[in-house]
Scaffold this motif. Sequence first.
Motif, PDB file in Angstrom:
ATOM      1  N   ASP A   1      -3.865  -4.127  -5.925  1.00 48.40           N
ATOM      2  CA  ASP A   1      -3.824  -2.725  -6.335  1.00 48.40           C
ATOM      3  C   ASP A   1      -2.818  -2.494  -7.451  1.00 48.40           C
ATOM      4  O   ASP A   1      -2.847  -1.463  -8.122  1.00 48.40           O
TER       5      ASP A   1
ATOM      6  N   ASN B   1      -6.942  -2.161 -11.488  1.00 47.84           N
ATOM      7  CA  ASN B   1      -7.058  -1.124 -10.465  1.00 47.84           C
ATOM      8  C   ASN B   1      -6.971   0.272 -11.080  1.00 47.84           C
ATOM      9  O   ASN B   1      -7.782   1.155 -10.793  1.00 47.84           O
TER      10      ASN B   1
ATOM     11  N   THR C   1       0.821  -1.201   0.000  1.00 44.72           N
ATOM     12  CA  THR C   1       0.000   0.000   0.000  1.00 44.72           C
ATOM     13  C   THR C   1       0.851   1.244   0.000  1.00 44.72           C
ATOM     14  O   THR C   1       0.625   2.185  -0.760  1.00 44.72           O
TER      15      THR C   1
ATOM     16  N   ASP D   1      -0.057  -9.834   1.486  1.00 43.46           N
ATOM     17  CA  ASP D   1      -0.566  -8.463   1.545  1.00 43.46           C
ATOM     18  C   ASP D   1      -1.702  -8.363   0.536  1.00 43.46           C
ATOM     19  O   ASP D   1      -1.486  -8.412  -0.674  1.00 43.46           O
ATOM     20  N   THR D   2      -2.933  -8.252   1.012  1.00 42.88           N
ATOM     21  CA  THR D   2      -4.092  -8.271   0.123  1.00 42.88           C
ATOM     22  C   THR D   2      -4.121  -7.089  -0.831  1.00 42.88           C
ATOM     23  O   THR D   2      -4.835  -7.110  -1.830  1.00 42.88           O
ATOM     24  N   SER D   3      -3.344  -6.035  -0.547  1.00 44.60           N
ATOM     25  CA  SER D   3      -3.335  -4.884  -1.442  1.00 44.60           C
ATOM     26  C   SER D   3      -2.488  -5.126  -2.686  1.00 44.60           C
ATOM     27  O   SER D   3      -2.349  -4.240  -3.523  1.00 44.60           O
TER      28      SER D   3
END
Length: 253
Positions: free
Chosen positions: A142, A147, A3, A137-139
């Motif tokens: 992105d 995205n 992130t 890391d689920t982001s």
Amino acid sequence: MVTSRRTVRGLVAIALAIGLVVAACGSSSSTLNVPGLGGGNNGGGNNGGGGNSLTAGLSSNLDKLDSYKFTESIAGSSTGTAASPGDSGSFLISGTVINKGTKAIEINDLGVLFIDIGNQEWTSFDGTNWTGPTATDTSMTDLLPGNDYGTWFDTNATNFTVAGNETKNGIPCVHYKGNSSLGALAGVAGVSANFQADLWVAVTGNYPVSGVYGYTASAGGQGGSFGFNFDITNVNDPANQVTAPANAVAIPT
């Protein structure tokens, strides 16, 4: 961690874009409306692959594919010589996405490598020495083309209309082209701008295959580019694989 990396990447891109605007305008008091950064329309229209106008939200169809490879870049550079809108790529990302079975993603983000398989993640700065696994890391999603796609194409979907049928990246597609209203920068006094807005959507599956949205501008001997482009390739190719690195070093806890 991902992130914060995207946040920094976005801030740098905006700063570079502002620098380009200042260089291009010089002492002009004109106000620039940078395409793709708000103020557009949300797409209604017809589905990609049919009708005349582009439908917003087609990037979600990428999640329905078994797998694919991708490249994307966000251009935000100022140089002595301008290039094409799809050129440069101040921020270049590439990778492989596996949707069928265990979700897996392999990404090269500005030379930093990440592998996510299920709920585990590995990281490398040279492609040889890896650390991990750590919790995913689920982001990471992105960093996928879908995205940024929404910012550039969904926001202005009703300004894209069908230009014809073409094959792109080996995939039969409908070619959509942005209308002239998206290239507002070209009307600024003293600025020579080259704007491009093109999108190719797969006839079967209605997923975005390739897109370019951006411009290059030059004034007073200065040039630069700003925008976004991406390509989807190797769709549902059995050779697409993401595997855990061997001999990864665990991060001390």
